[in-house]
Design an enzyme around this catalytic site. Structure first.
Site, PDB file in Angstrom:
ATOM      1  N   HIS A  21       6.270 -71.674 -22.569  1.00  0.00           N
ATOM      2  CA  HIS A  21       5.444 -71.078 -21.532  1.00  0.00           C
ATOM      3  C   HIS A  21       4.127 -71.849 -21.427  1.00  0.00           C
ATOM      4  O   HIS A  21       3.795 -72.656 -22.302  1.00  0.00           O
ATOM      5  CB  HIS A  21       5.188 -69.589 -21.823  1.00  0.00           C
ATOM      6  CG  HIS A  21       4.419 -69.331 -23.072  1.00  0.00           C
ATOM      7  ND1 HIS A  21       4.992 -68.871 -24.235  1.00  0.00           N
ATOM      8  CD2 HIS A  21       3.102 -69.479 -23.342  1.00  0.00           C
ATOM      9  CE1 HIS A  21       4.064 -68.746 -25.150  1.00  0.00           C
ATOM     10  NE2 HIS A  21       2.909 -69.113 -24.649  1.00  0.00           N
TER      11      HIS A  21
HETATM   12  P1  TYD Z   1       5.100 -64.963 -27.166  1.00  0.00           P
HETATM   13  O1  TYD Z   1       3.737 -65.342 -26.729  1.00  0.00           O
HETATM   14  O2  TYD Z   1       6.204 -65.009 -26.146  1.00  0.00           O
HETATM   15  O3  TYD Z   1       5.522 -65.832 -28.420  1.00  0.00           O
HETATM   16  P2  TYD Z   1       5.840 -67.394 -28.561  1.00  0.00           P
HETATM   17  O4  TYD Z   1       5.154 -68.117 -27.462  1.00  0.00           O
HETATM   18  O5  TYD Z   1       5.308 -67.758 -29.876  1.00  0.00           O
HETATM   19  O6  TYD Z   1       7.312 -67.575 -28.541  1.00  0.00           O
HETATM   20  O7  TYD Z   1       5.031 -63.507 -27.805  1.00  0.00           O
HETATM   21  C1  TYD Z   1       6.114 -62.911 -28.433  1.00  0.00           C
HETATM   22  C2  TYD Z   1       5.956 -61.393 -28.299  1.00  0.00           C
HETATM   23  O8  TYD Z   1       4.786 -60.926 -28.949  1.00  0.00           O
HETATM   24  C3  TYD Z   1       5.870 -60.946 -26.849  1.00  0.00           C
HETATM   25  O9  TYD Z   1       6.646 -59.760 -26.723  1.00  0.00           O
HETATM   26  C4  TYD Z   1       4.426 -60.614 -26.641  1.00  0.00           C
HETATM   27  C5  TYD Z   1       3.938 -60.246 -28.031  1.00  0.00           C
HETATM   28  N1  TYD Z   1       2.558 -60.653 -28.252  1.00  0.00           N
HETATM   29  C6  TYD Z   1       1.564 -59.691 -28.321  1.00  0.00           C
HETATM   30  O10 TYD Z   1       1.802 -58.493 -28.187  1.00  0.00           O
HETATM   31  N2  TYD Z   1       0.276 -60.094 -28.556  1.00  0.00           N
HETATM   32  C7  TYD Z   1      -0.048 -61.395 -28.709  1.00  0.00           C
HETATM   33  O11 TYD Z   1      -1.247 -61.723 -28.924  1.00  0.00           O
HETATM   34  C8  TYD Z   1       0.998 -62.389 -28.619  1.00  0.00           C
HETATM   35  C9  TYD Z   1       0.692 -63.849 -28.774  1.00  0.00           C
HETATM   36  C10 TYD Z   1       2.278 -61.966 -28.402  1.00  0.00           C
END
Ligand code: TYD
Length: 136
Positions: free
Chosen positions: A52
């Site tokens: 992303h």
């Molecule tokens: P995501 O940002 O998609 O993780 P990555 O980029 O590392 O694969 O986040 C994974 C999950 O965690 C998503 O459901 C959102 C949640 N999340 C939060 O609730 N707070 C946060 O600060 C972050 C970074 C993620």
């Protein structure tokens, strides 16, 4: 190491005979107000994360333990960063697509973020990212 996609920041280490300490302060060691801290750990084997970009969020990613590999992409160019030290981190500006790969078993990836969590700031579709990045 400085390039268009990300800037590598070396942090000052405050060492003494007992060992080492790094302190990171908003707008000093990290070039934004730190609004949120999160960390990624216990990543399963062969799992990649990220995929992303963010419209506004800036982040500094620090591999405080173990190692992992970042792929960063600004819509024009792709670049890899191998993180394996707690003494520096990469500053990832907004509108940069990121993927994280090759997490070691012991990897703890600490992220300092310029904003609170906001799902509406995410761009999770690569084609949408490309079209927004190339308009910017
Ligand atoms: P995501 O940002 O998609 O993780 P990555 O980029 O590392 O694969 O986040 C994974 C999950 O965690 C998503 O459901 C959102 C949640 N999340 C939060 O609730 N707070 C946060 O600060 C972050 C970074 C993620």
């Amino acid at each position: 190491m400085i390039n268009q996609l990300a800037k590598y920041i070396n942090f000052p280490v405050r060492g003494d005979e007992r060992g080492s300490l790094i302190a990171l302060e908003s707008n000093q060691d990290v070039p934004f107000d730190i609004q949120r801290v999160y960390y990624i750990f216990a990543t399963k084997e062969n799992v990649s994360r990220g995929y992303h970009a963010h419209k506004a969020l800036k982040q500094v990613a620090i591999c405080v333990k173990g190692s992992c590999r970042f792929v960063l992409d600004d819509g024009v160019e792709r670049q890899e960063f191998y993180l394996d030290t707690c003494t520096g981190g990469i500053l990832i500006e907004s509108m940069v697509w990121r993927e994280m790969h090759d997490f070691s078993d012991d990897c703890v990836l600490l992220v300092l973020a310029s904003e609170h969590y906001d799902e509406s700031d995410y761009i999770r579709n690569y084609d949408e990212f490309l079209s927004l990045a190339n308009k910017a």
